[in-house]
Design a protein around this motif. Sequence first.
Motif, short mmCIF file in Angstrom:
data_model
loop_
_atom_site.label_atom_id
_atom_site.label_comp_id
_atom_site.label_asym_id
_atom_site.label_seq_id
_atom_site.Cartn_x
_atom_site.Cartn_y
_atom_site.Cartn_z
N LEU A 46 0.85 -1.29 0.03
CA LEU A 46 -0.11 -0.02 -0.16
C LEU A 46 0.85 1.14 -0.04
O LEU A 46 0.50 2.24 -0.77
CB LEU A 46 -0.80 0.08 0.99
N ARG A 52 0.38 7.30 3.11
CA ARG A 52 -0.93 7.13 3.50
C ARG A 52 -1.17 7.44 4.97
O ARG A 52 -0.20 7.29 5.91
CB ARG A 52 -1.33 5.45 3.57
N ARG A 53 -2.40 7.91 5.22
CA ARG A 53 -2.64 8.20 6.63
C ARG A 53 -2.89 6.93 7.30
O ARG A 53 -3.30 5.96 6.75
CB ARG A 53 -3.93 9.16 6.66
N TYR A 54 -2.56 6.85 8.76
CA TYR A 54 -2.83 5.60 9.57
C TYR A 54 -4.42 5.07 9.14
O TYR A 54 -4.55 3.84 8.97
CB TYR A 54 -2.79 5.95 11.11
N SER A 55 -5.37 6.04 9.21
CA SER A 55 -6.87 5.77 8.89
C SER A 55 -6.94 5.00 7.51
O SER A 55 -7.77 4.09 7.46
CB SER A 55 -7.77 6.83 9.29
N GLU A 56 -6.30 5.55 6.53
CA GLU A 56 -6.24 4.87 5.16
C GLU A 56 -5.74 3.57 5.29
O GLU A 56 -6.51 2.68 4.55
CB GLU A 56 -5.64 5.84 4.42
N LEU A 57 -4.79 3.36 5.87
CA LEU A 57 -4.17 2.05 6.02
C LEU A 57 -5.23 1.17 6.59
O LEU A 57 -5.37 -0.13 6.17
CB LEU A 57 -2.79 1.82 6.66
N ARG A 58 -5.64 1.34 7.91
CA ARG A 58 -6.69 0.62 8.41
C ARG A 58 -7.84 0.09 7.61
O ARG A 58 -8.38 -1.02 7.82
CB ARG A 58 -6.96 1.29 9.81
N ARG A 59 -8.54 1.21 6.94
CA ARG A 59 -9.42 0.74 6.16
C ARG A 59 -9.14 -0.29 4.93
O ARG A 59 -9.96 -0.74 4.49
CB ARG A 59 -10.06 2.22 5.60
N SER A 60 -7.97 0.00 4.41
CA SER A 60 -7.72 -0.65 3.42
C SER A 60 -7.06 -2.04 3.49
O SER A 60 -7.10 -2.84 2.59
CB SER A 60 -6.31 0.06 2.64
N ARG A 93 -2.94 14.45 12.83
CA ARG A 93 -2.68 13.64 11.44
C ARG A 93 -1.47 12.83 11.70
O ARG A 93 -0.24 13.32 11.60
CB ARG A 93 -2.78 14.65 10.42
N ASP A 95 1.10 10.26 9.50
CA ASP A 95 1.19 9.51 7.96
C ASP A 95 2.22 9.03 7.84
O ASP A 95 3.16 8.83 8.70
CB ASP A 95 1.65 10.77 6.99
#
Length: 133
Positions: A46, A52-60, A93, A95
């Motif tokens: 990824l 990527r933001r932490y939240s993006e990684l978690r959702r992905s 935030r 990243d």
Amino acid sequence: MAEDGTSKTATHIDVPDQVNEGVTTCQLREVLDRVGDKWSVLIMALLGSGPRRYSELRRSIDGISQRMLTLTLRSLERDGLVIRTVTPTTPPRVDYELTPVGLTLSREVSSLIRWADEHREYISVSRRSYDAG
């Protein structure tokens, strides 16, 4: 002569440690444990396309817990493969991005993922066949 069920070939890769002043310099297994772990592979893939933001990684990443994502990111950061940047906002935030060395690993991981994608049906059929026999 080998007993029934005993392999005549080596069952491991013998990688001799190089010792320099009593310190092991060849830590191949530790490196492979890190980069071969399923969560690390997915995270590296990824981040290969950019920060990527932490939240993006978690959702992905389907199935990863918040705790496991945090532990894996910390380990990758400790190994010098990932850089963590905190921007002081409310909420903060966070990243993550690959280091230059992490980027070289990400390219290799991407090849492995492509291979797995191209051969997943073959492996699925082989497993069904094996389990049926």
